[in-house]
Design a protein around this motif. Structure first.
Motif, short mmCIF file in Angstrom:
data_model
loop_
_atom_site.label_atom_id
_atom_site.label_comp_id
_atom_site.label_asym_id
_atom_site.label_seq_id
_atom_site.Cartn_x
_atom_site.Cartn_y
_atom_site.Cartn_z
N ALA A 75 0.90 -1.06 0.15
CA ALA A 75 -0.07 -0.23 -0.02
C ALA A 75 0.82 1.30 -0.09
N ASP B 250 0.86 10.32 10.52
CA ASP B 250 1.48 8.66 10.32
C ASP B 250 0.49 8.01 10.30
N ARG B 251 -0.04 7.78 8.86
CA ARG B 251 -1.12 6.98 8.42
C ARG B 251 -0.88 5.56 8.74
N PHE B 252 0.39 5.09 8.46
CA PHE B 252 0.64 3.54 8.76
C PHE B 252 1.37 3.34 10.07
N SER B 253 1.36 4.20 10.93
CA SER B 253 2.22 4.05 12.19
C SER B 253 3.86 3.41 12.13
N ASP B 254 4.35 4.11 11.00
CA ASP B 254 5.77 3.75 10.89
C ASP B 254 6.73 4.89 10.97
N LYS C 212 1.17 -5.32 3.69
CA LYS C 212 0.42 -5.80 4.90
C LYS C 212 -0.25 -7.21 4.41
N TYR D 274 -3.22 -1.88 9.38
CA TYR D 274 -3.35 -0.53 8.63
C TYR D 274 -2.64 0.23 9.05
N ASN D 275 -2.81 0.51 10.56
CA ASN D 275 -2.01 1.11 11.59
C ASN D 275 -1.80 0.56 12.97
N THR E 125 -4.37 8.56 16.11
CA THR E 125 -3.88 7.09 15.81
C THR E 125 -2.53 6.80 16.14
N ALA E 126 -2.15 5.73 16.66
CA ALA E 126 -0.77 5.67 17.21
C ALA E 126 0.17 5.70 16.28
N LYS F 149 3.84 0.51 2.31
CA LYS F 149 3.94 -0.36 3.35
C LYS F 149 3.36 -1.57 2.99
#
Lengths: 206, 383
Positions: free
Chosen positions: A120, B246-250, A144, A178-179, B362-363, A142
């Motif tokens: 994605a 940080d959409r994907f928490s990365d 998934k 997704y997160n 979101t985290a 990323k």
């Protein structure tokens, strides 16, 4: 946009009385068709917001091989690329087991499930802090894991020559991580395509 | 026809260009009266964790101190400043609660009356078991109403439609088929839905709760840089910081300024206010100094409900926070592209507004590092 679902169900359900013709449907299967499809992607709950799908175009290519010598149990392999301006483009690789009951006159329904991997992208450029400086990353992707589950239907008419078997489908992807706050994100693909069955035995080799 | 077909193909296959029509102005330097270098250093450390920009404005002993670090816009390298606007996010609940208290003082609403008598039928029809819920229960989050913000259907629609502004009644519709989470009044559990319903109630009682808030708070205090119910034409857009998520928490962030704007524009009561740090502090000072509501009403707002662990947590739109061992009264806010805190510390007679332009809803691994520094910031601030 429940019309697509209704179309699929009608395709599968209205021909139930002709299930007796299933034996004919199972004959003359040819492995490794070239499966090409138009795909329409959305982040959505299953069978909801289907209008959003048609804003997000994609292409799929794949093939399949039978588990039992006929087309009612097949293993599919597919790569789908989709464009999604709102939530980010992606590439989905999957393999699924499909069960295809035949309803006569070459018409079949389809239920399938398997496993996949979604690469994605973000909808825009990403930034990351490195050594105290901001560094621009092109979209920043990323990967998934996904669990794809689908229903569909199509038409199969065997020919000794190359022939095309059209199909429609609706695929739900349960996308993991997704997160950190959304462990599973449902996404969907509306699919229209054809299985091109070349007659490989007629291939001329010099 | 051929040209048309080529255009369509190009539009389909070409990578999209993510146009950013957002620009944020840089602030002129503000004199830092009684500046605290340790606090400035702490903010500089905070933005090194991966937060684009951070701002803190402190009011103590009649003086304002301004601190800022990082960027209001990474793309345009616009420094974060204290003149720029921030999304207050859930701090908006405190503003709305004040308007409810003002209406209560006017005798138009009673806090312990059932909400049924203050809401129109079309709102009541969407609420599960609203007969036992009072106005006070909405204000202090003991109503048991379910959260609209985490309904999967809403979350997926939101993410797939970042350009869309949702209507309040549509947001309420997401809890329509749900049951109450617990018996009204039996316990505390923070829900955005409570304040969405309160805003709809205020609309019903005042005919326009946005105008009521403007008259009763913004105009009364001269808050010229505070805006509620933002729209594309809102002057707030000219000076608001850009928003990142940080959409994907990365640990990688993206600019979501338009998404953030639309999201905030969709919300009433629980969110929806844009303000500058100075305006926000002016508001909290006016509240604590009794310039917006009476002493009795303020006392009501400080009637704390307790968590399951017996800790006093929340009053009527007023959060009782604990920072570096001290109690602060105010509210915090978190959104897709913003995080804010507005608190008054009675022991030090000190007001602080802190804001970052990174989403906190979101985290993200960025938050983990930042939380430690935030605690240090409060230690520096409150020592």
């Amino acid at each position: 946009m429940k019309k697509t679902l209704i179309l699929i169900l009608l395709l599968a359900g209205s021909l139930l009385p002709e299930v007796s013709a299933q034996a004919d449907f199972q004959k003359d299967w040819r492995n490794f068709p070239i499966v090409v499809s138009l795909q329409f992607h959305a982040i959505s709950m299953p069978f909801r917001n289907m209008g959003s799908n048609f804003k997000n175009f994609g292409l799929g290519i794949g093939t399949e091989v039978s588990h039992n010598g006929s087309q009612n149990w097949v293993q599919q392999f597919e790569v789908v690329w989709f464009k999604n301006k709102a939530s980010g483009n992606g590439i989905h690789l999957s393999t699924q087991v499909a069960w295809r009951p035949g309803f006569g006159s070459g018409v079949f329904g389809e239920l399938k499930a398997g496993i996949g991997y979604l690469i994605a992208k973000r909808p825009g450029d990403a930034w990351a802090m490195k050594d105290g400086q901001w560094e621009k990353l092109s979209h920043g992707r990323k990967g998934k894991l996904t669990i794809p589950i689908g229903i569909g239907g199509g038409y199969y008419s065997y020919s000794d020559n190359t022939f095309v078997s059209p199909f429609v489908g609706y695929q739900v992807l349960f996308v993991s991580k997704y997160n950190a706050s959304i462990p599973i994100m449902p996404q969907s693909l509306v699919q229209f395509g054809g299985r091109i069955h070349p007659n490989y035995s007629n291939t001329i080799v010099d | 026809m051929k040209t048309y077909a080529i255009s369509i193909l190009l539009s389909i296959f070409c990578m999209q260009v993510h146009a950013q029509d957002w620009s944020v102005r840089a602030c002129a330097d503000k004199p830092n009266e009684a500046a605290n270098p340790a606090l400035q250093d702490a903010l500089e450390t905070l933005v090194k964790t991966g937060i684009p920009g951070a701002v803190a404005v402190v009011y103590k002993k009649g003086k304002l101190e301004h601190y800022a670090a990082g960027y209001a816009s990474i793309e345009d390298r616009v420094p974060m400043g204290t003149c720029q606007g921030h999304y207050l996010q859930s701090i908006a609940k405190l503003y709305l609660a004040v308007t409810v208290m003002q209406l209560s003082e006017m005798g138009k609403v009673e806090l312990d009356q059932k909400i049924g008598q203050y809401l129109p039928a079309e709102v009541l029809d969407l609420l599960p078991d609203s007969q036992q819920i009072t106005v006070r229960m909405l204000l202090n989050h003991t109503s048991g109403l379910p959260e609209y913000n985490d309904v999967p259907l809403y979350v997926t629609r939101l993410l797939q439609n970042p350009d869309r502004v949702f209507e309040p009644m549509e947001l309420l519709g997401y809890v329509n088929s749900k049951k109450l989470d617990f018996e009204p009044g039996s316990r505390y559990s923070y829900r955005n839905t409570n304040y969405l319903v309160l805003a709809l109630m205020m609309d019903h009682l005042t005919l326009d709760h946005v105008a009521f808030m403007k008259t009763q708070i913004f105009d009364k205090l001269g808050l010229q840089n505070t805006f509620y119910r933002i729209s594309p034409a809102s002057p707030a857009k000219e000076a608001i910081v850009q928003s990142y998520w940080d959409r994907f928490s990365d640990g990688k962030i993206e600019n979501i300024s338009q998404f953030q704007w639309n999201n905030v524009a969709s919300m009433i009561g629980d969110d929806g206010i844009v303000s500058t740090p100075e305006d926000a502090i002016l508001f909290l000072r006016a509240l604590m100094e009794g310039r917006l509501i009476s002493e009795n009403s303020l006392r009501e707002m400080k009637s704390w409900v307790k968590t399951a662990k017996g800790v006093e947590e929340y009053g009527l739109g007023l959060d009782l926070g604990r920072f570096a061992g001290q109690e602060g009264m105010g509210h915090s806010g978190g959104g897709l592209g913003s995080g804010t805190q507005l608190y008054y510390f009675p022991e030090k007679d000190l007001y602080v507004f802190m804001g970052i332009n990174l989403g906190t809803v979101t985290a993200s691994p960025i938050h983990e590092k930042a939380e430690e520094i935030l605690e240090h910031i409060y230690q520096v601030l409150l020592k």
